[in-house]
Design a protein around this motif. Structure first.
Motif, PDB file in Angstrom:
ATOM      1  N   ASP A   1     -70.521 -63.994  20.411  1.00 43.57           N
ATOM      2  CA  ASP A   1     -69.805 -65.048  19.977  1.00 43.57           C
ATOM      3  C   ASP A   1     -70.974 -66.156  19.177  1.00 43.57           C
ATOM      4  N   LEU A   2     -71.434 -65.460  18.238  1.00 35.80           N
ATOM      5  CA  LEU A   2     -72.787 -66.313  17.607  1.00 35.80           C
ATOM      6  C   LEU A   2     -72.046 -66.694  16.091  1.00 35.80           C
ATOM      7  N   PRO A   3     -71.484 -68.077  16.007  1.00 31.56           N
ATOM      8  CA  PRO A   3     -70.801 -68.400  14.794  1.00 31.56           C
ATOM      9  C   PRO A   3     -71.680 -68.249  13.753  1.00 31.56           C
ATOM     10  N   GLY A   4     -71.321 -67.787  12.565  1.00 31.28           N
ATOM     11  CA  GLY A   4     -72.077 -67.343  11.321  1.00 31.28           C
ATOM     12  C   GLY A   4     -72.836 -66.277  11.370  1.00 31.28           C
ATOM     13  N   LEU A   5     -72.885 -65.554  12.420  1.00 29.42           N
ATOM     14  CA  LEU A   5     -73.457 -64.173  12.793  1.00 29.42           C
ATOM     15  C   LEU A   5     -72.666 -63.122  13.197  1.00 29.42           C
ATOM     16  N   SER A   6     -71.623 -63.265  14.314  1.00 29.17           N
ATOM     17  CA  SER A   6     -70.902 -62.340  14.746  1.00 29.17           C
ATOM     18  C   SER A   6     -69.965 -62.773  15.544  1.00 29.17           C
ATOM     19  N   MET A   7     -69.179 -61.912  16.011  1.00 28.48           N
ATOM     20  CA  MET A   7     -68.047 -62.149  17.088  1.00 28.48           C
ATOM     21  C   MET A   7     -67.859 -60.822  17.820  1.00 28.48           C
ATOM     22  N   GLY A   8     -67.966 -60.999  19.132  1.00 29.98           N
ATOM     23  CA  GLY A   8     -67.672 -59.921  20.164  1.00 29.98           C
ATOM     24  C   GLY A   8     -66.309 -59.640  20.422  1.00 29.98           C
ATOM     25  N   LEU A   9     -65.754 -58.536  20.378  1.00 37.18           N
ATOM     26  CA  LEU A   9     -64.349 -58.597  20.720  1.00 37.18           C
ATOM     27  C   LEU A   9     -64.220 -57.427  21.954  1.00 37.18           C
TER      28      LEU A   9
ATOM     29  N   ASP B   1     -83.587 -62.385  13.604  1.00 43.79           N
ATOM     30  CA  ASP B   1     -83.916 -63.302  14.545  1.00 43.79           C
ATOM     31  C   ASP B   1     -83.120 -64.379  14.541  1.00 43.79           C
ATOM     32  N   HIS B   2     -82.042 -64.475  13.748  1.00 35.64           N
ATOM     33  CA  HIS B   2     -81.280 -65.510  13.628  1.00 35.64           C
ATOM     34  C   HIS B   2     -80.500 -66.145  15.021  1.00 35.64           C
ATOM     35  N   ALA B   3     -80.308 -65.157  15.834  1.00 38.56           N
ATOM     36  CA  ALA B   3     -79.747 -65.479  17.086  1.00 38.56           C
ATOM     37  C   ALA B   3     -80.710 -66.317  18.015  1.00 38.56           C
TER      38      ALA B   3
END
Length: 351
Positions: A103-111, A284-286
């Motif tokens: 759950d990294l807004p602007g990058l990804s969502m984990g389902l 490396d945005h995370a």
């Protein structure tokens, strides 16, 4: 046109533009109804995803009026090229915690374990033709690939009953990558033993499904399983998944597949998340999210939970069940050697 069902009657959905549904991953494709060949969608906000242990009615609550979308309409999502990656797991390996980290807004969502994929598994196990299964699997993956807002990717962690369909899923989406998360066999058996009777029964149910899926190739006859203890059955299920993961890793190589064991993950979850984000092409945005709150919380029950707490639980289980586990480990290692199943996987995630 999408519709809902209220009191047994069909209502058109006029207030929601089709593109709002098709282009927004917050409209979760929740179920597949094979009898009507439709998807059921429900709106699940980012905060609701975070609050739910899994994407099931038990945790989300029942949606009495889902939006119903025919599979032919769903193909208008144009999500074939959306970035979809996988966390595949063999249970009891901190994979839910790991998925929460995406759950990294602007990058990804984990389902986390969407029921939609379980429905495709059920469709296959009920005897559907392989071509029909492949079509529905591809459409289901497209529906789940729709990103949240301006996110770059979706990272889906299916239930481990989905593992037999993982090779087909990765073949259908050649740009998708996967991390294969697993507990060492000794840790897996400790988990089963300490969780008690319900978990021992679950391991038998899991093996039943694996046999139906045709992924148990360890030299046993069907009658052999009746003469095995609960922990032997658990070990057989683990070995079947380990062989499947080994075959996936060897076939697709390090460019697409990384492997991660639970002990490395729980010892350094922040570093594991950064390495996984890089593997999935998030760069490396995370880094700004390295100290993710998911990593200090129990993934199933909430509340504070640290690596030290996990180790303490396993130490107690070792005291109570160590003798049984040691005997099963010796037996399972002999089975693994006979069936050419490596106990350590290639392409370990580097961090």
């Amino acid at each position: 046109m999408p519709f809902t069902v209220r009191n047994g009657k069909v209502d058109d959905v006029m207030a929601i533009n089709n593109s709002d549904i098709w282009n927004d991953g917050a409209w979760l494709a929740h179920r597949y109804d094979a009898s009507a060949d439709v998807f059921h969608l429900r709106h699940v906000s980012r905060s609701a995803h975070n609050a739910a242990t899994f994407l099931t009615d038990e945790y989300l609550g029942v949606e009495p009026h889902p939006i119903v979308l025919s599979r032919s309409e769903a193909r208008a999502t144009n999500a074939e090229n959306a970035n979809l990656h996988f966390i595949l797991h063999s249970a009891f390996c901190a994979s839910t915690m790991f998925a929460n980290g995406f759950d990294l807004p602007g990058l990804s969502m984990g389902l986390k374990e969407p029921v939609l994929l379980n429905d495709i598994v059920g469709f296959r196990r009920r005897g559907a033709p392989p071509v029909a299964v492949a079509e529905r699997l591809g459409d289901a993956l497209d529906m789940l690939a729709r990103p949240f807002a301006d996110d770059l990717a979706v990272v889906v962690k299916p239930s481990n009953i989905f593992n037999a369909l993982a090779p087909a899923s990765l073949a259908m989406r050649p740009s998708s990558k996967a991390i294969l998360v697993h507990a060492p066999l000794s840790v897996f058996l400790l988990s089963v033993a300490r969780k008690g009777l319900w978990c021992r029964l679950w391991c038998r149910e899991l093996l039943e499904g694996q046999i139906a899926d045709g992924i148990v190739e360890l030299g046993f006859e069907p009658s052999d399983f009746f003469r095995q203890t609960d922990l032997q059955v658990a070990a057989v299920g683990w070995l079947a998944q380990q062989k499947l993961f080994h075959d996936i890793a060897r076939k697709l190589g390090a460019e697409r597949i990384a492997t991660l064991d639970s002990e490395r993950l729980t010892a350094n979850p922040d570093k594991a998340l950064l390495a996984a984000a890089s593997h999935f092409g998030l760069g490396d945005h995370a880094a700004a999210n390295a100290a993710h709150p998911a990593f200090g919380t129990h993934s199933k029950f909430g509340g504070s939970f640290r690596t030290e707490d996990r180790r303490a639980e396993y130490a107690l289980a070792q005291t109570a069940h160590g003798d049984e586990i040691e005997k099963v480990l010796i037996w399972a290692e002999a089975v693994a050697q006979s069936a050419n199943v490596p106990l350590t996987l290639e392409h370990a995630l580097r961090f």
